[in-house]
Design an enzyme around this catalytic site. Structure first.
Site, PDB file in Angstrom:
ATOM      1  N   HIS A  20       6.249   8.834  -1.006  1.00 25.89           N
ATOM      2  CA  HIS A  20       5.247   9.418  -0.118  1.00 25.89           C
ATOM      3  C   HIS A  20       5.864  10.354   0.917  1.00 25.89           C
ATOM      4  O   HIS A  20       5.150  11.144   1.526  1.00 25.89           O
ATOM      5  CB  HIS A  20       4.430   8.316   0.579  1.00 25.89           C
ATOM      6  CG  HIS A  20       5.183   7.554   1.627  1.00 25.89           C
ATOM      7  ND1 HIS A  20       5.756   6.316   1.407  1.00 25.89           N
ATOM      8  CD2 HIS A  20       5.450   7.842   2.922  1.00 25.89           C
ATOM      9  CE1 HIS A  20       6.329   5.891   2.500  1.00 25.89           C
ATOM     10  NE2 HIS A  20       6.167   6.799   3.437  1.00 25.89           N
TER      11      HIS A  20
ATOM     12  N   ASP B  53       7.075   3.897  -5.203  1.00 26.26           N
ATOM     13  CA  ASP B  53       7.237   4.632  -3.944  1.00 26.26           C
ATOM     14  C   ASP B  53       8.698   4.993  -3.669  1.00 26.26           C
ATOM     15  O   ASP B  53       9.202   4.847  -2.555  1.00 26.26           O
ATOM     16  CB  ASP B  53       6.671   3.832  -2.775  1.00 26.26           C
ATOM     17  CG  ASP B  53       6.348   4.713  -1.570  1.00 26.26           C
ATOM     18  OD1 ASP B  53       6.537   5.942  -1.669  1.00 26.26           O
ATOM     19  OD2 ASP B  53       5.918   4.186  -0.534  1.00 26.26           O
TER      20      ASP B  53
ATOM     21  N   SER C   3      10.493   5.412   6.970  1.00 24.88           N
ATOM     22  CA  SER C   3      10.290   5.423   5.521  1.00 24.88           C
ATOM     23  C   SER C   3      11.489   6.024   4.800  1.00 24.88           C
ATOM     24  O   SER C   3      11.959   7.104   5.153  1.00 24.88           O
ATOM     25  CB  SER C   3       9.036   6.233   5.175  1.00 24.88           C
ATOM     26  OG  SER C   3       7.878   5.528   5.481  1.00 24.88           O
TER      27      SER C   3
END
Length: 577
Positions: free
Chosen positions: A158, A189, A267
């Protein structure tokens, strides 16, 4: 028991896990503001006794105080010049003792893996599902990543979704290097990048992977979260290991729950164990008023599956599934009725995906007793580690697309075994469009498109599972594709013109048939309309609604509508081939 009255209607919204990449304020689209519940950002300072301090982030230059735990919180204080001093208490606040001579080598050896952590800068250009012939305004985000062997970098999928440009910056460097995206794994992911510039790889050792940690094992999350430009370190412990829902991937895979803070920008950053080896990738956190400091990490088995899949196939092929819906067999009367013996355990097959390879072997009401030699319990779990059990989908996810698995089933009181080739999930409503622009077709102002999870999220927001029309949600949650190329086609909107008077309010309504012929997918609809020689075009919609247009007038009016709305073509490029 909760005394509050339960309200009728839909269930209350559950706590939502969110991905944690940071949108930049100069991107043209403002990022989400900081939470007003943060006392350090929003609450005014009060008189009286000072409040208890919150957990502080470990300085990135903290020295090593234990030879066995280089990543744990250190007790000495490091000054801005790298000098180390002991903490003393004199019935008051902590003060630093007289610092000794600088020991830069000791500081550098504290966390050698931290030099492999990089900051990821990405410019995104998302598709515009409301106007599928164009894209939205671009915006920028920053996240984290880390260097692995083979001149590659891992980050979250993402973090680089719908990327236009990706750049990487090493710790302590003032140079941003343009990166190339090698593979994007939407389900897990994870994304893999590389940099062609040899200078980027100089003086950096790749991160080494460790084994799956145990409960209460210490972990340290390293990255570039919101609140500053330099590297940040937060520590915690592993609090849970189970099959998790991956928000970005719309799937369920093995995951770690930790109590270390994971904020926007974290992230893609690595999570290290106390030996300095990577045990996971930070990727999402739980946001809810009743919880705090719950973060999630992609564990090494999922990471290694992604890396090995890319190395074996040269591309990302995905995680296979079994292609069934199943029911627990915990009720003794149910087990007896299904012909199970007292020593047999398993789960009952409810439905089988028509497009899955399992449809050729399994039947409804089969009892799956085992998968690849591992017995399945009545609640659908299998032994995991000492004192732990986990859903048997974990065994399936450890296989690779195209591999075979032995499934042991009970059918009509007889035990059978099938050697089944595993494949990925074919959804009627796709979870991702995988970087491709959305498909569309326009005739007489009617904009036809296909429904996907990104489309629902664009139309109804993050809470689309509560706000979208019930019929679309029912198809999303329960419908199965009858063929590999089946799609759910809807009238997205009607571009108002004289020819479509009276049809202006049709929005997100499914198209069932055209001139009496079923609509299988968007390409078949476009082909039928373009080749139609009949006098009228009749579209059968859901709720027994119909749209009728004169064929010649509709095709002539389409050109004027395209010109009025500056639309380059009446159909997307993928429908022209």
């Amino acid at each position: 028991m909760d005394k509050s009255k339960r309200k009728r209607g839909r269930k209350a919204k559950k706590p939502v896990a969110e991905t944690m990449d940071l949108q930049m304020p100069n991107s043209g689209i403002a990022p989400s503001p900081s939470s007003p519940d943060d006392p350090e950002l929003a609450a005014p300072r009060r008189r009286g006794r000072p409040p208890k301090s919150r957990r502080r982030e470990l300085p990135s230059d903290a020295p090593d105080t234990s030879s066995s735990s280089p990543l744990r919180r250190a007790s000495p204080v490091v000054s801005g010049k790298g000098e180390v001093g002991d903490l003393l208490r004199h019935n008051g606040p902590l003060v630093a003792a007289e610092p000794p001579a600088p020991k830069w080598d000791q500081v550098a050896k504290a966390m050698p893996s931290m030099d492999a952590v990089v900051k990821v800068f990405c410019v995104h250009t998302e598709p515009n599902f409301s106007l599928p012939w164009q894209r939205k305004r671009q915006y920028s985000s920053s996240s984290s990543g880390f260097i692995i062997g083979g001149r590659r970098v891992l980050t979250n999928a993402h973090s680089v979704e719908h990327y236009t440009q990706v750049k990487l910056k090493k710790r302590g460097s003032d140079t941003k290097y343009v990166a190339t995206v090698l593979a994007i794994g939407t389900e897990c992911d994870i994304a893999m990048l590389t940099v062609s510039d040899d200078e980027f790889w100089e003086g950096v050792s790749p991160v080494e992977f460790g084994s799956l940690p145990a409960l209460q094992d210490a972990v340290t999350v390293v990255g570039y979260p919101i609140g500053g430009d330099t590297i940040s370190v937060t520590s915690g412990v592993v609090s849970r290991i189970e099959i998790l829902s991956y928000v970005h991937g719309s799937t369920e895979l093995l995951g770690l729950q930790i109590d270390a803070a994971i904020n926007s920008g974290n992230s893609g950053g690595p999570a290290f164990n106390d030996k300095g080896k990577c045990v996971g990738i930070a990727f999402q956190s739980l946001k809810h008023e009743d919880v705090e400091n719950i973060g999630y990490v992609i564990p090494t088995p999922v990471i290694m599956h992604f890396i090995n899949d890319y190395e074996k196939s040269g591309e990302y092929t995905g995680f296979p599934i079994l292609g069934i819906e199943w029911q627990k067999m915990e009720n003794p009367d149910l087990r007896k009725a299904m012909g199970m013996k007292s020593d047999q355990k398993g789960v009952r097959v409810r439905r089988i995906e028509p497009t899955a390879p399992e449809s050729e072997f399994l039947q409804p009401s089969d009892i799956i007793l085992g998968f690849d030699g591992v017995d399945i319990a009545n609640d659908g779990t299998v032994p995991f580690r000492h004192g732990e059990r986990i859903g048997f989908s974990y065994l399936v996810s450890q296989k690779y697309t195209g591999e075979n698995a032995v499934v042991k089933v009970l059918r009509n009181s007889k035990v059978r075994q099938f050697n089944i080739k595993l494949a990925t999930h074919k959804r009627l409503i796709a979870a991702h469009i995988k970087g491709k622009p959305p498909s569309y077709y326009i005739i007489a102002g009617f904009v036809f498109t296909t429904v996907s999870v990104p489309y629902l999220r664009s139309e109804y927001g993050k809470d689309y599972e509560y706000d979208a029309p019930v019929k679309l949600l029912d198809k999303h949650l329960h419908a199965m594709a009858q063929s590999p190329d089946e799609q759910l086609v809807v009238v997205s909107q009607v571009l108002v013109a004289d020819i479509n008077i009276g049809y202006e309010d049709i929005v997100n309504t499914q198209v069932i048939a055209f001139n009496g012929k079923p609509v299988k997918n968007l390409k078949s609809l476009a082909t039928m309309v373009e080749n139609c020689n009949e006098e009228f075009l009749q579209f059968d919609l859901e709720y027994q609604q119909i749209v009728v247009l004169e064929a010649k007038t509709a095709k002539a009016a389409t050109e004027d509508i395209l010109t009025t709305h500056c639309i380059p073509s009446a159909m997307s490029d993928d429908l022209k081939t």
